[in-house]
Design a protein around this motif. Structure first.
Motif, PDB file in Angstrom:
ATOM      1  N   GLY A  83      -4.423   3.860   3.153  1.00 57.15           N
ATOM      2  CA  GLY A  83      -3.511   3.401   2.062  1.00 57.15           C
ATOM      3  C   GLY A  83      -2.107   2.835   2.808  1.00 57.15           C
ATOM      4  O   GLY A  83      -1.013   2.985   2.138  1.00 57.15           O
ATOM      5  N   VAL A  84      -2.069   2.621   4.018  1.00 58.12           N
ATOM      6  CA  VAL A  84      -0.702   2.524   4.668  1.00 58.12           C
ATOM      7  C   VAL A  84      -0.286   0.942   4.159  1.00 58.12           C
ATOM      8  O   VAL A  84      -0.949  -0.109   3.840  1.00 58.12           O
ATOM      9  CB  VAL A  84      -0.795   2.020   6.139  1.00 58.12           C
ATOM     10  N   CYS A  85       1.064   0.891   3.615  1.00 59.79           N
ATOM     11  CA  CYS A  85       1.648  -0.080   3.019  1.00 59.79           C
ATOM     12  C   CYS A  85       2.803  -0.660   3.319  1.00 59.79           C
ATOM     13  O   CYS A  85       3.735  -0.071   3.909  1.00 59.79           O
ATOM     14  CB  CYS A  85       1.766   0.048   1.347  1.00 59.79           C
ATOM     15  N   LEU A  86       3.163  -1.881   3.180  1.00 58.20           N
ATOM     16  CA  LEU A  86       4.504  -2.463   3.811  1.00 58.20           C
ATOM     17  C   LEU A  86       5.033  -3.506   2.747  1.00 58.20           C
ATOM     18  O   LEU A  86       4.315  -4.099   1.850  1.00 58.20           O
ATOM     19  CB  LEU A  86       4.104  -3.578   4.762  1.00 58.20           C
ATOM     20  N   ARG A 115      -5.745  -1.521   8.500  1.00 60.57           N
ATOM     21  CA  ARG A 115      -5.669  -2.163   7.054  1.00 60.57           C
ATOM     22  C   ARG A 115      -4.243  -1.757   6.700  1.00 60.57           C
ATOM     23  O   ARG A 115      -3.504  -0.867   6.623  1.00 60.57           O
ATOM     24  CB  ARG A 115      -6.544  -1.788   5.979  1.00 60.57           C
ATOM     25  N   LEU A 116      -3.465  -3.138   6.136  1.00 62.19           N
ATOM     26  CA  LEU A 116      -2.160  -2.912   5.648  1.00 62.19           C
ATOM     27  C   LEU A 116      -1.898  -3.465   4.373  1.00 62.19           C
ATOM     28  O   LEU A 116      -2.405  -4.526   4.158  1.00 62.19           O
ATOM     29  CB  LEU A 116      -1.285  -3.674   6.715  1.00 62.19           C
ATOM     30  N   TRP A 117      -1.820  -2.540   3.631  1.00 63.88           N
ATOM     31  CA  TRP A 117      -1.505  -3.199   2.139  1.00 63.88           C
ATOM     32  C   TRP A 117      -0.207  -3.728   1.947  1.00 63.88           C
ATOM     33  O   TRP A 117       0.796  -3.427   2.516  1.00 63.88           O
ATOM     34  CB  TRP A 117      -1.614  -1.984   1.116  1.00 63.88           C
ATOM     35  N   CYS A 161      -4.095  -7.018   0.969  1.00 60.59           N
ATOM     36  CA  CYS A 161      -4.059  -6.649   2.389  1.00 60.59           C
ATOM     37  C   CYS A 161      -4.397  -7.482   3.181  1.00 60.59           C
ATOM     38  O   CYS A 161      -4.975  -8.471   2.955  1.00 60.59           O
ATOM     39  CB  CYS A 161      -4.990  -5.050   2.406  1.00 60.59           C
ATOM     40  N   VAL A 162      -4.205  -7.232   4.469  1.00 65.77           N
ATOM     41  CA  VAL A 162      -4.339  -7.863   5.482  1.00 65.77           C
ATOM     42  C   VAL A 162      -4.812  -6.922   6.588  1.00 65.77           C
ATOM     43  O   VAL A 162      -4.593  -5.570   6.531  1.00 65.77           O
ATOM     44  CB  VAL A 162      -3.197  -8.666   6.303  1.00 65.77           C
ATOM     45  N   ASP A 163      -5.342  -7.196   7.912  1.00 70.18           N
ATOM     46  CA  ASP A 163      -5.663  -6.394   9.262  1.00 70.18           C
ATOM     47  C   ASP A 163      -4.514  -6.487  10.088  1.00 70.18           C
ATOM     48  O   ASP A 163      -4.250  -7.844  10.437  1.00 70.18           O
ATOM     49  CB  ASP A 163      -7.066  -6.683   9.569  1.00 70.18           C
ATOM     50  N   MET A 164      -3.809  -5.459  10.151  1.00 69.78           N
ATOM     51  CA  MET A 164      -2.547  -5.679  11.124  1.00 69.78           C
ATOM     52  C   MET A 164      -3.026  -5.375  12.699  1.00 69.78           C
ATOM     53  O   MET A 164      -3.660  -4.174  12.950  1.00 69.78           O
ATOM     54  CB  MET A 164      -1.527  -4.579  10.819  1.00 69.78           C
ATOM     55  N   GLY A 210       7.784   0.182  -4.484  1.00 72.37           N
ATOM     56  CA  GLY A 210       7.736  -0.008  -3.046  1.00 72.37           C
ATOM     57  C   GLY A 210       8.247   1.409  -2.126  1.00 72.37           C
ATOM     58  O   GLY A 210       8.725   2.055  -2.881  1.00 72.37           O
ATOM     59  N   GLY A 211       8.134   1.211  -0.752  1.00 69.50           N
ATOM     60  CA  GLY A 211       8.584   2.461   0.068  1.00 69.50           C
ATOM     61  C   GLY A 211       9.335   1.513   1.244  1.00 69.50           C
ATOM     62  O   GLY A 211       9.519   0.516   1.360  1.00 69.50           O
ATOM     63  N   HIS A 212       9.830   2.692   2.218  1.00 70.23           N
ATOM     64  CA  HIS A 212      10.477   2.372   3.188  1.00 70.23           C
ATOM     65  C   HIS A 212       9.799   2.033   4.368  1.00 70.23           C
ATOM     66  O   HIS A 212       8.800   3.083   4.363  1.00 70.23           O
ATOM     67  CB  HIS A 212      11.698   3.169   3.518  1.00 70.23           C
ATOM     68  N   LYS A 213       9.862   1.148   5.277  1.00 72.69           N
ATOM     69  CA  LYS A 213       9.177   0.781   6.309  1.00 72.69           C
ATOM     70  C   LYS A 213       7.510   0.882   5.935  1.00 72.69           C
ATOM     71  O   LYS A 213       7.193   0.208   5.051  1.00 72.69           O
ATOM     72  CB  LYS A 213       9.513   1.790   7.538  1.00 72.69           C
ATOM     73  N   LEU A 214       6.701   1.684   6.605  1.00 72.71           N
ATOM     74  CA  LEU A 214       5.298   1.757   6.268  1.00 72.71           C
ATOM     75  C   LEU A 214       5.441   2.938   5.482  1.00 72.71           C
ATOM     76  O   LEU A 214       5.522   4.192   5.835  1.00 72.71           O
ATOM     77  CB  LEU A 214       4.530   1.696   7.465  1.00 72.71           C
ATOM     78  N   TRP A 215       4.544   3.058   4.341  1.00 70.19           N
ATOM     79  CA  TRP A 215       4.495   4.012   3.730  1.00 70.19           C
ATOM     80  C   TRP A 215       3.003   4.226   3.124  1.00 70.19           C
ATOM     81  O   TRP A 215       2.208   3.022   3.465  1.00 70.19           O
ATOM     82  CB  TRP A 215       5.404   3.978   2.383  1.00 70.19           C
ATOM     83  N   ASN A 216       2.593   5.116   2.266  1.00 63.25           N
ATOM     84  CA  ASN A 216       1.411   5.564   2.018  1.00 63.25           C
ATOM     85  C   ASN A 216       1.143   5.216   0.333  1.00 63.25           C
ATOM     86  O   ASN A 216       1.827   6.018  -0.490  1.00 63.25           O
ATOM     87  CB  ASN A 216       0.708   6.727   2.490  1.00 63.25           C
ATOM     88  N   LEU A 217       0.197   4.422   0.031  1.00 62.46           N
ATOM     89  CA  LEU A 217      -0.168   4.496  -1.483  1.00 62.46           C
ATOM     90  C   LEU A 217      -1.070   5.842  -1.803  1.00 62.46           C
ATOM     91  O   LEU A 217      -1.635   6.297  -0.758  1.00 62.46           O
ATOM     92  CB  LEU A 217      -1.157   3.170  -1.640  1.00 62.46           C
ATOM     93  N   PRO A 218      -0.882   6.294  -2.940  1.00 61.40           N
ATOM     94  CA  PRO A 218      -1.589   7.169  -3.338  1.00 61.40           C
ATOM     95  C   PRO A 218      -3.375   7.091  -3.200  1.00 61.40           C
ATOM     96  O   PRO A 218      -3.601   5.964  -3.654  1.00 61.40           O
ATOM     97  CB  PRO A 218      -1.373   7.583  -4.926  1.00 61.40           C
ATOM     98  N   PRO A 219      -3.894   8.063  -2.481  1.00 58.98           N
ATOM     99  CA  PRO A 219      -5.303   7.749  -2.343  1.00 58.98           C
ATOM    100  C   PRO A 219      -6.340   7.205  -3.557  1.00 58.98           C
ATOM    101  O   PRO A 219      -7.138   6.495  -3.657  1.00 58.98           O
ATOM    102  CB  PRO A 219      -6.044   9.116  -2.238  1.00 58.98           C
ATOM    103  N   ARG A 220      -5.716   7.806  -4.861  1.00 62.40           N
ATOM    104  CA  ARG A 220      -6.527   7.400  -6.055  1.00 62.40           C
ATOM    105  C   ARG A 220      -6.346   5.934  -6.424  1.00 62.40           C
ATOM    106  O   ARG A 220      -7.166   4.978  -6.778  1.00 62.40           O
ATOM    107  CB  ARG A 220      -6.174   8.132  -7.280  1.00 62.40           C
ATOM    108  N   THR A 221      -4.969   5.443  -6.123  1.00 64.08           N
ATOM    109  CA  THR A 221      -4.677   4.014  -6.253  1.00 64.08           C
ATOM    110  C   THR A 221      -5.601   3.316  -5.131  1.00 64.08           C
ATOM    111  O   THR A 221      -6.320   2.089  -5.794  1.00 64.08           O
ATOM    112  CB  THR A 221      -2.964   3.603  -5.858  1.00 64.08           C
ATOM    113  N   VAL A 222      -5.655   3.563  -3.996  1.00 64.46           N
ATOM    114  CA  VAL A 222      -6.517   2.843  -2.915  1.00 64.46           C
ATOM    115  C   VAL A 222      -8.016   2.863  -3.385  1.00 64.46           C
ATOM    116  O   VAL A 222      -8.509   1.723  -3.436  1.00 64.46           O
ATOM    117  CB  VAL A 222      -6.375   3.565  -1.710  1.00 64.46           C
ATOM    118  N   SER A 223      -8.581   3.915  -3.958  1.00 61.41           N
ATOM    119  CA  SER A 223      -9.879   3.928  -4.391  1.00 61.41           C
ATOM    120  C   SER A 223     -10.255   3.202  -5.728  1.00 61.41           C
ATOM    121  O   SER A 223     -11.378   2.520  -5.682  1.00 61.41           O
ATOM    122  CB  SER A 223     -10.525   5.315  -4.493  1.00 61.41           C
ATOM    123  N   THR A 224      -9.095   2.956  -6.355  1.00 62.95           N
ATOM    124  CA  THR A 224      -9.253   2.210  -7.655  1.00 62.95           C
ATOM    125  C   THR A 224      -9.131   0.601  -7.572  1.00 62.95           C
ATOM    126  O   THR A 224     -10.079  -0.063  -7.945  1.00 62.95           O
ATOM    127  CB  THR A 224      -8.351   2.591  -8.866  1.00 62.95           C
TER     128      THR A 224
END
Length: 246
Positions: A83-86, A115-117, A161-164, A210-224
């Protein structure tokens, strides 16, 4: 004799005054063998670290830019998705998940690969700004209407998302552009460039903060939302490269 005792006492006093403690009477002081062994290990460790640093420095000096395109370098799975996100401003955020923007510039490096969201920031882009950015990519790819630009650039949304697969410093990035001038690589003055591939977009963008730099989506959001990811066709890019090589 009393004179010998006095001399021994004076020697003890002088040594103690020097800060080394008294010498045991009648015995010669030797270095602690365990301490000697530790000193040898420490010197050896410092020597090995110095040698390794020198080798790395030489390797860095002779390091060449990546010698091939990244297309088949990695394909990260759902199980690896943390769930790493930019967060990015529009219109660039949507251009990343559409596979049009393939190098994202930042002032800071990262060791992250995977994987980068991509989430868009809250700022709404002006029509003039969108047109100017789209024209830049038309020039980069020597293409006009063939580039599938998005119909909309939604703000405050999780887009896909993309693959970083890499993070290049400016020198390595410019070396790559020079070596692969036929690959239609966009230019950037950013100190570091995130190399993005395998773009996928959500059929329906989701509202997101959003968040600062690289941040994490909640696991529930990713699975959904991950079931809603759709691969993005890169046929237009293949054609652009082919034309640029002829």
């Amino acid at each position: 004799s009393s004179s010998a005792a006095a001399a021994a006492h004076a020697a003890h006093a002088a040594h103690a005054a020097a800060g080394s403690g008294p010498i045991p009477s009648g015995r010669v002081q030797h270095d602690d063998p365990l301490k000697m062994e530790d000193d040898v290990k420490e010197k050896k460790s410092k020597k090995e670290k110095k040698k390794k640093a020198s080798t790395n420095a030489r390797s860095s000096e002779s390091k060449e830019p990546p010698s091939r395109w990244y297309d088949a370098k990695a394909n990260f799975t759902d199980k690896q998705d943390k769930g790493v996100c930019l967060s990015m401003h529009q219109p660039w955020a949507s251009l990343v998940v559409e596979g049009i923007k393939r190098f994202e510039g930042r002032s800071w490096p990262t060791e992250y690969r995977g994987r980068l969201w991509i989430a868009s920031a809250a700022r709404v882009p002006h029509d003039e700004e969108i047109a100017a950015v789209e024209n830049q990519y038309k020039e980069t790819y020597h293409q006009g209407d063939a580039i599938p630009f998005p119909q909309a650039y939604p703000p405050s949304a999780l887009l896909g998302c993309v693959d970083m697969v890499d993070c290049l410093d400016q020198e390595a990035f410019q070396g790559y552009r020079t070596q692969h001038s036929s690959e239609c690589v966009e230019d950037s003055e950013s100190p570091y460039l995130f190399v993005c591939q395998n773009p996928r977009k959500l059929a329906v963008p989701q509202k997101a903060k959003g968040g600062h730099k690289l941040w994490n989506l909640p696991p529930r959001t990713v699975s959904t939302v991950k079931s809603g990811l759709k691969p993005v066709s890169q046929q237009w890019l293949t054609e652009a490269r082919r034309r640029n090589q002829t």
